[in-house]
Design a protein around this motif. Structure first.
Motif, PDB file in Angstrom:
ATOM      1  N   SER A  39       0.832  -1.201   0.000  1.00 41.50           N
ATOM      2  CA  SER A  39       0.000   0.000   0.000  1.00 41.50           C
ATOM      3  C   SER A  39       0.867   1.252   0.000  1.00 41.50           C
ATOM      4  O   SER A  39       2.010   1.231   0.462  1.00 41.50           O
ATOM      5  CB  SER A  39      -0.904   0.032   1.246  1.00 41.50           C
ATOM      6  OG  SER A  39      -1.790  -1.059   1.274  1.00 41.50           O
ATOM      7  N   LEU A  40       0.305   2.321  -0.535  1.00 45.61           N
ATOM      8  CA  LEU A  40       0.912   3.642  -0.494  1.00 45.61           C
ATOM      9  C   LEU A  40      -0.194   4.668  -0.298  1.00 45.61           C
ATOM     10  O   LEU A  40      -1.335   4.445  -0.737  1.00 45.61           O
ATOM     11  CB  LEU A  40       1.648   3.974  -1.787  1.00 45.61           C
ATOM     12  CG  LEU A  40       3.064   3.458  -2.002  1.00 45.61           C
ATOM     13  CD1 LEU A  40       3.539   3.837  -3.405  1.00 45.61           C
ATOM     14  CD2 LEU A  40       4.013   3.999  -0.959  1.00 45.61           C
ATOM     15  N   ARG A  41       0.166   5.796   0.306  1.00 45.74           N
ATOM     16  CA  ARG A  41      -0.773   6.905   0.444  1.00 45.74           C
ATOM     17  C   ARG A  41      -0.149   8.144  -0.176  1.00 45.74           C
ATOM     18  O   ARG A  41       0.898   8.609   0.287  1.00 45.74           O
ATOM     19  CB  ARG A  41      -1.100   7.172   1.902  1.00 45.74           C
ATOM     20  CG  ARG A  41      -2.242   8.185   2.083  1.00 45.74           C
ATOM     21  CD  ARG A  41      -2.329   8.646   3.514  1.00 45.74           C
ATOM     22  NE  ARG A  41      -3.583   9.338   3.803  1.00 45.74           N
ATOM     23  CZ  ARG A  41      -3.717  10.255   4.754  1.00 45.74           C
ATOM     24  NH1 ARG A  41      -2.679  10.584   5.507  1.00 45.74           N
ATOM     25  NH2 ARG A  41      -4.887  10.829   4.966  1.00 45.74           N
ATOM     26  N   LEU A  42      -0.784   8.630  -1.220  1.00 49.25           N
ATOM     27  CA  LEU A  42      -0.333   9.857  -1.860  1.00 49.25           C
ATOM     28  C   LEU A  42      -1.052  11.055  -1.239  1.00 49.25           C
ATOM     29  O   LEU A  42      -2.223  10.960  -0.862  1.00 49.25           O
ATOM     30  CB  LEU A  42      -0.615   9.825  -3.358  1.00 49.25           C
ATOM     31  CG  LEU A  42      -0.058   8.643  -4.143  1.00 49.25           C
ATOM     32  CD1 LEU A  42      -0.345   8.830  -5.635  1.00 49.25           C
ATOM     33  CD2 LEU A  42       1.418   8.449  -3.895  1.00 49.25           C
ATOM     34  N   SER A  43      -0.337  12.165  -1.173  1.00 49.24           N
ATOM     35  CA  SER A  43      -0.919  13.418  -0.706  1.00 49.24           C
ATOM     36  C   SER A  43      -0.679  14.496  -1.750  1.00 49.24           C
ATOM     37  O   SER A  43       0.319  14.453  -2.477  1.00 49.24           O
ATOM     38  CB  SER A  43      -0.280  13.851   0.617  1.00 49.24           C
ATOM     39  OG  SER A  43      -0.498  12.913   1.629  1.00 49.24           O
ATOM     40  N   CYS A  44      -1.582  15.453  -1.801  1.00 44.89           N
ATOM     41  CA  CYS A  44      -1.425  16.593  -2.698  1.00 44.89           C
ATOM     42  C   CYS A  44      -1.838  17.844  -1.931  1.00 44.89           C
ATOM     43  O   CYS A  44      -3.014  18.008  -1.590  1.00 44.89           O
ATOM     44  CB  CYS A  44      -2.271  16.429  -3.944  1.00 44.89           C
ATOM     45  SG  CYS A  44      -2.353  17.924  -4.966  1.00 44.89           S
ATOM     46  N   ALA A  45      -0.871  18.687  -1.667  1.00 44.96           N
ATOM     47  CA  ALA A  45      -1.127  19.925  -0.945  1.00 44.96           C
ATOM     48  C   ALA A  45      -1.208  21.091  -1.920  1.00 44.96           C
ATOM     49  O   ALA A  45      -0.288  21.301  -2.723  1.00 44.96           O
ATOM     50  CB  ALA A  45      -0.018  20.170   0.066  1.00 44.96           C
ATOM     51  N   ALA A  46      -2.296  21.812  -1.862  1.00 44.91           N
ATOM     52  CA  ALA A  46      -2.496  22.965  -2.735  1.00 44.91           C
ATOM     53  C   ALA A  46      -2.162  24.253  -1.993  1.00 44.91           C
ATOM     54  O   ALA A  46      -2.415  24.378  -0.790  1.00 44.91           O
ATOM     55  CB  ALA A  46      -3.940  23.017  -3.217  1.00 44.91           C
TER      56      ALA A  46
END
Length: 128
Positions: A17-24
């Motif tokens: 598993s992996l968890r991607l994040s995207c911060a705007a």
């Protein structure tokens, strides 16, 4: 200046598993659908998952349905992609995106995207 910065990619084995994040940053996207697309080597960019402005509805590509989960935290201006049971065919650069139509649905973003803002991408590599 609007920026979308992805993180969380890496090299994993099939089944992991992996968890991607995207911060705007640069503006608030709490009224806009956000989502993830990916591009594998030699292939066109494809839709992965989308979430509506409030987080109340989501939409997924058939290839990831049941394995991936998208979520968002409007207080942090951040969208996430939890990826479980990863397969070698998930190997790709994963891009965060914001749909330019206020209050559009997640399905609309996935079906007929209108993307004025893209992140630079984070590489996910899944070995067999």
């Amino acid at each position: 200046q609007v920026q979308l910065v992805e993180s969380g990619g890496g090299l994993v084995q099939a089944g992991d598993s992996l968890r991607l994040s995207c911060a705007a940053s640069g503006r608030t996207f709490s009224s806009y659908a956000m989502g993830w697309f990916r591009q594998a080597p030699g292939k066109e960019r494809e839709f992965v998952a989308a979430i509506n402005w409030s987080g109340s509805s989501t939409y997924y590509a058939d290839s990831v349905k049941g394995r991936f989960a998208i979520s968002r935290d409007n207080a942090k201006n951040t969208v996430y992609l939890q990826m479980n049971s990863l397969k070698p065919e998930d190997t790709a650069v994963h891009f965060c995106a914001v749909d330019g139509r206020p209050h559009t649905t997640a399905q609309a973003m996935g079906s007929v995207p209108h993307i004025p803002y893209w992140g630079k991408g984070t590489l996910v590599t899944v070995s067999s």
